[in-house]
Design an enzyme around this catalytic site. Structure first.
Site, short mmCIF file in Angstrom:
data_model
loop_
_atom_site.label_atom_id
_atom_site.label_comp_id
_atom_site.label_asym_id
_atom_site.label_seq_id
_atom_site.Cartn_x
_atom_site.Cartn_y
_atom_site.Cartn_z
N GLY A 210 -0.81 7.27 -0.94
CA GLY A 210 0.22 7.23 -1.98
C GLY A 210 0.59 8.60 -2.54
NE ARG A 211 3.51 11.81 1.15
CZ ARG A 211 3.15 11.21 2.29
NH1 ARG A 211 1.97 10.62 2.42
NH2 ARG A 211 3.97 11.23 3.33
CG LEU A 212 -1.59 9.72 -6.93
CD1 LEU A 212 -2.31 8.76 -7.88
CD2 LEU A 212 -1.10 10.94 -7.73
#
Ligand SMILES: Cc1cc2nc3c(=O)[nH]c(=O)nc-3n(C[C@H](O)[C@H](O)[C@H](O)COP(=O)(O)O)c2cc1C
Length: 232
Positions: A210-212
């Site tokens: 999730g691009r975290l």
């Protein structure tokens, strides 16, 4: 390699890797955090290069080196790939032609940045700092391990200068080969050697779902270091 199908804008926009599922790293790899650099930045960078090596990543020690060109109305960044050939708590070492474009840029502004990227491991490392020439003995020790072909290539190529044709380059190599035909131990060219990039900042990046992503930066100021987490 000729006439590849053109990539459409749609293809590029649709390309996406979910870093929760890197190709080699177990999906349950723990989150990178401040404790990973408790022994300093160097052991972790070494470990990541070693892991990339043992997983068969091509050129695991390749890094994109950015320098600053002062040639023009305003400073401009210039980037290209070089190989990290040495690693110590003092910094990372690479070898090149001192008269090359990058050599001239480092003479004008010694500040440089290097980025290692191992997409298959969902990892990236940025190193930023000042690059200085290594002592001649350090260059000589590395040069001694270079194959004859690489030594001849270093002598034959006026790196970054224009050349009229491939044939001209081959002619330069033939001339160099003839020149050193009777020399067993081809010496280090006076225009060739290493640089030590002494980091004042090293940032480790671990891709996450999730691009975290996780970003841990080590900031070095003389004897003191500060470790911080950055937002992805
Ligand atoms: C994987 C890879 C590794 C490279 N390693 C080096 C290197 O260690 N030293 C070097 O001078 N050039 C290396 N090169 C070539 C540089 O990218 C670049 O073309 C060359 O150094 C000239 O750069 P400059 O004109 O900006 O000085 C490498 C290129 C690739 C693709």
């Amino acid at each position: 390699m000729r006439d590849p199908e053109p990539a459409t804008a749609a293809d590029l926009a649709a390309m996406r890797v979910d870093y929760g599922d890197p190709l080699f790293v177990p999906a349950d790899e723990p989150d990178l955090d401040e404790t990973w650099v408790s022994g300093g930045w160097e052991p972790l960078l070494r470990c990541w290069i070693e892991q990339a090596t043992s997983l068969g990543v091509a050129e695991p020690n390749a890094m994109v080196l950015a320098t600053v060109s002062l040639h023009g109305p305003a400073p401009r960044p210039v980037a290209r790939t070089v190989l990290c050939k040495g690693l110590s708590p003092d910094g990372i070492t690479f070898y090149t032609n001192y008269d090359s474009a990058k050599g001239a840029q480092l003479a004008g502004d010694p500040y440089a940045a290097a980025t290692f990227l191992w997409p298959a491991l969902a990892r990236q490392v940025h190193v930023r700092g000042v690059a200085e020439r290594v002592p001649a003995e350090v260059t000589a020790a590395y040069w001694a391990a270079r194959p004859r072909d690489s030594r001849l290539g270093a002598w034959a190529s006026a790196q970054s200068r224009t050349v009229a044709s491939r044939a001209e380059l081959d002619r330069r190599l033939a001339e160099t080969t003839a020149r050193f035909a009777d020399v067993d131990d081809i010496p280090v060219p006076p225009f060739w050697g290493g640089y030590l990039l002494r980091p004042d900042e090293v940032e480790f990046w671990q891709g996450r779902r999730g691009r975290l992503h996780n970003r841990i930066v080590v900031r070095i100021d003389g004897a003191s270091t500060r470790v911080e987490r950055l937002q992805p």
